[in-house]
Write an enzyme that holds these catalytic residues in place. Structure first.
Site, short mmCIF file in Angstrom:
data_model
loop_
_atom_site.label_atom_id
_atom_site.label_comp_id
_atom_site.label_asym_id
_atom_site.label_seq_id
_atom_site.Cartn_x
_atom_site.Cartn_y
_atom_site.Cartn_z
N THR A 1 -19.07 0.56 17.40
CA THR A 1 -20.34 1.16 17.82
C THR A 1 -20.79 0.62 19.17
O THR A 1 -21.27 1.36 20.03
CB THR A 1 -21.42 0.94 16.75
OG1 THR A 1 -20.95 1.52 15.52
CG2 THR A 1 -22.74 1.59 17.14
N CYS A 2 -20.62 -0.67 19.37
CA CYS A 2 -21.03 -1.29 20.64
C CYS A 2 -20.23 -0.73 21.81
O CYS A 2 -20.77 -0.43 22.88
CB CYS A 2 -20.85 -2.81 20.57
SG CYS A 2 -21.66 -3.57 19.16
N HIS A 3 -18.92 -0.58 21.60
CA HIS A 3 -18.01 -0.17 22.66
C HIS A 3 -18.08 1.33 22.96
O HIS A 3 -17.96 1.74 24.10
CB HIS A 3 -16.58 -0.57 22.28
CG HIS A 3 -15.58 -0.36 23.36
ND1 HIS A 3 -15.60 -1.05 24.55
CD2 HIS A 3 -14.52 0.49 23.44
CE1 HIS A 3 -14.59 -0.64 25.33
NE2 HIS A 3 -13.93 0.28 24.67
#
Length: 165
Positions: free
Chosen positions: A48-50
Site C-alpha cells: 500500500t505504501c509503495h
C-alpha cells in the site's frame, strides 16, 4: 499519547534522506519551515505504501507546493539505506524527502507507533499525515482502517485549499 493539533513536533535524532544525500539531524530541524507536510507509512516497499501512498505525494508535489507547502516528507521505521533505495526506485528524490526512523524513536515520540509484531513486521509507524506550520501541528490525519484515504495527497490538498480559501 498521540500528538495533536497545537503540539510542537518533538525533537529526536533521525536520518534525513534527500536528493543531496543522507544526514544525521533532528526531527525538528528536518521539519522546520513555514509549512511542511509529513506523511508516515508502515514501511518502504510495502504494497500500500509503495503503490498508493508515496506515489500520490510524488504526483501531487507541484500542487502541494502551489498550496504553500515548502517541504514534503515521508517517514517510516526503516533504515536510511532502505529509505534511499525506496526514494530512488520511486523517482521521489527531489520531490519528497525521507525520514529514516530505524528504531521507531520518532514514531513513538509522535504517538503514531503501531505494533505489527503479529504479522512479523515489528514496530512501525501507523499511516498518517500531518500539516506542520512553523514546527507546530496544524492538522493531523490518521487512518482508522486499511488503505490510504484521510492521509493521502488528495485529502491533504483539499485540507490545504480549504484553509487557504
Amino acid at each position: 499519547m498521540m500528538i495533536d493539533r497545537g503540539d510542537a513536533i518533538p525533537s529526536v535524532g533521525i536520518k534525513l534522506v534527500t536528493a543531496s544525500g543522507t544526514t544525521d539531524t533532528t526531527s525538528t530541524e528536518a521539519l522546520a519551515g513555514k509549512r511542511v507536510v509529513l506523511f508516515t507509512v508502515p514501511g518502504a516497499f510495502t504494497p500500500t505504501c509503495h503503490v498508493n501512498h508515496l506515489p500520490g505525494f510524488v504526483a501531487n508535489a507541484d500542487k502541494l507546493r502551489a498550496a504553500g507547502v515548502e517541504r514534503i516528507v515521508c517517514a517510516s521505521v526503516n533504515d536510511h539505506h532502505v529509505m534511499k533505495a525506496w526514494a530512488e526506485a520511486s523517482d521521489a528524490l527531489g520531490q519528497v524527502d525521507f525520514i529514516a526512523d530505524g528504531n521507531g524513536t520518532f514514531a513513538k515520540a509522535l504517538g503514531l507507533d503501531k505494533d505489527l509484531s503479529a504479522p512479523g513486521l515489528g514496530l512501525r509507524f501507523g499511516r498518517a499525515a500531518i500539516i506542520i506550520e512553523n514546527g507546530v501541528v496544524r492538522d493531523l490525519f490518521v487512518e482508522d482502517g486499511p488503505g490510504v484515504n484521510a492521509s493521502g495527497a488528495p485529502a491533504i490538498l483539499m485540507a490545504l485549499e480549504a484553509a487557504n480559501a
